[in-house]
Design a protein around this motif. Structure first.
Motif: not given
Lengths: 132, 253
Positions: B124-125, B127, B129, B206-207, B223-224, B227, B234-239
């Motif tokens: 899971w990524g 980030k 901002y 960027n982790a 993560v949520e 937040r 701002r927190v963004e999650l990728t995966g």
């Protein structure tokens, strides 16, 4: 679907948070170029050339505008912010102007030297390479 | 036309099939090449693109690189929903199927060890901002009347952004600390400029985190829960990504 802010998650493995086809290209490139298993296939290009490419992308030799558009111009971030953020030292230095720039220049120099090394290795390799 | 074999990933044999409509590089459907207790996921590519000489030129072509990188990730992502793939680095190419078998033999010990380590895990990524006030126009140094004025202006700009940065730093540290505890492993990537994703603000964290598949929902909730509610962050999650960031050996990470 692109990267999005956190939203409510239904049960089970969430299908995708921006790792899909339309994911941020910078996310994809930092993984497929910089990460993953390195093993030489029959076409022996992927080791030095990919390292060279990655470094070139960092140095914006390839194309400034395109690289910017792709969001991979981290090398020209505000150096104080990016370098410290990377090392988790953001709050430590206050009001310094010169320090971060020096770091970036240093890294730049180091990468330029590495490019020269790699290019000379690749050239030697070309000469030695069996044409068959 | 001379065809080569592009290798996307290595997996253990798995139940289930690749999606029928899955397409890889140059629109070719990927297929599975089993060899012993390993499977390589391959597709045919043209020697006009992936031969030694043309490939070096192609890699310098950023449009080509973009398409190839997306196709590579597309196949790896499809695999991630079926099994745990070990993604290979972009442009791993063999002459033919025998070459792929040789590659599997050569790397066998490492593949098996890494597959065991990563089995059942995804990446899971995360980030962070920070939306800092924009610097006063993009005036180059020369336009300041003196060097002293320039430095003064830079200093005041920096101070005005400092508050947001300190906050971003504190939030990023806390997030990374907490998530590293939750995950099996964590890794920091370089911060990105976010023009492509059109995400506003400056990327400060960027982790990537390695998480057992079944713990993913709990991880996301974590993560949520972390937040920040401060404006400007701002927190963004990728995966879920294949475990790209953790596929290398400890020593080369």
């Amino acid at each position: 679907m692109s990267n999005r802010q956190l939203e409510g998650v239904a049960g089970g493995l969430p299908s995708s948070y921006g790792a899909s086809e339309s994911a941020n290209l910078a996310d994809i490139l930092e993984r497929v170029l910089d990460k993953g298993i390195v093993i030489a296939g029959d076409i022996r290009i992927n080791l030095l050339d990919i390292e060279l490419l990655t470094i070139k992308l960092r140095l914006v030799i390839a194309s400034v505008d395109k690289a910017k558009e792709m969001g991979i111009d981290w090398w020209e971030d505000d150096p104080a912010l990016s370098c410290r953020a990377r090392r988790g030292e953001l709050a430590d230095g206050r009001g310094e102007l010169a320090d971060g720039g020096g770091e970036l220049a240093e890294e730049n120099e180091r990468l330029q030297r590495r490019i020269a090394e790699l290019e000379s290795v690749l050239q030697t390799g070309d000469e030695r390479r069996d044409p068959a | 036309m001379n065809q080569l074999r592009y290798v996307y990933a290595v997996t253990r044999p798995f139940d289930g099939a690749l999606p029928e409509d899955l397409r890889g590089i140059a629109g070719e459907p990927p297929r599975l090449l089993s060899h012993g207790d390993l499977v390589a996921v391959v597709s045919s590519v043209s020697a006009d693109d992936f031969g030694e000489i043309p490939l070096r030129a192609r890699l310098e072509d950023l449009d080509w690189l973009t398409g190839t990188a997306r196709a590579h990730q597309g196949v790896v992502a499809a695999l991630t929903s079926i099994t745990c793939p070990l993604p290979l680095r972009l442009a791993t190419v063999c002459r033919d199927d025998s070459g792929v078998r040789r590659l599997l033999d050569t790397g066998r010990e490492r593949f098996v060890r890494t597959l065991e380590r990563l089995d059942g895990r995804v990446e899971w990524g995360v980030k962070v901002y920070a939306e800092t006030p924009a610097p006063e126009a993009d005036t180059p140094a020369e336009s300041a009347s003196t060097g002293r004025d320039y430095l003064r202006r830079r200093l005041s700009e920096r101070r005005s952004r400092e508050g947001t940065w300190e906050l971003a730093d504190a939030v990023s540290r806390r997030l990374h600390e907490e998530l590293s505890r939750r995950a099996e492993a964590g890794m920091l990537h370089r911060p990105q400029q976010a023009q492509l994703s059109k995400a506003p603000g400056q990327n400060v964290l960027n982790a990537a985190y390695l998480v057992p598949r079944e713990d993913s929902t709990a991880f996301i909730e974590c993560v949520e829960g972390l937040r920040p509610d401060q404006p400007g962050l701002r927190v963004e999650l990728t995966g879920p990504w294949a475990p790209y960031s953790f596929a290398g050996e400890e020593s080369d990470r």
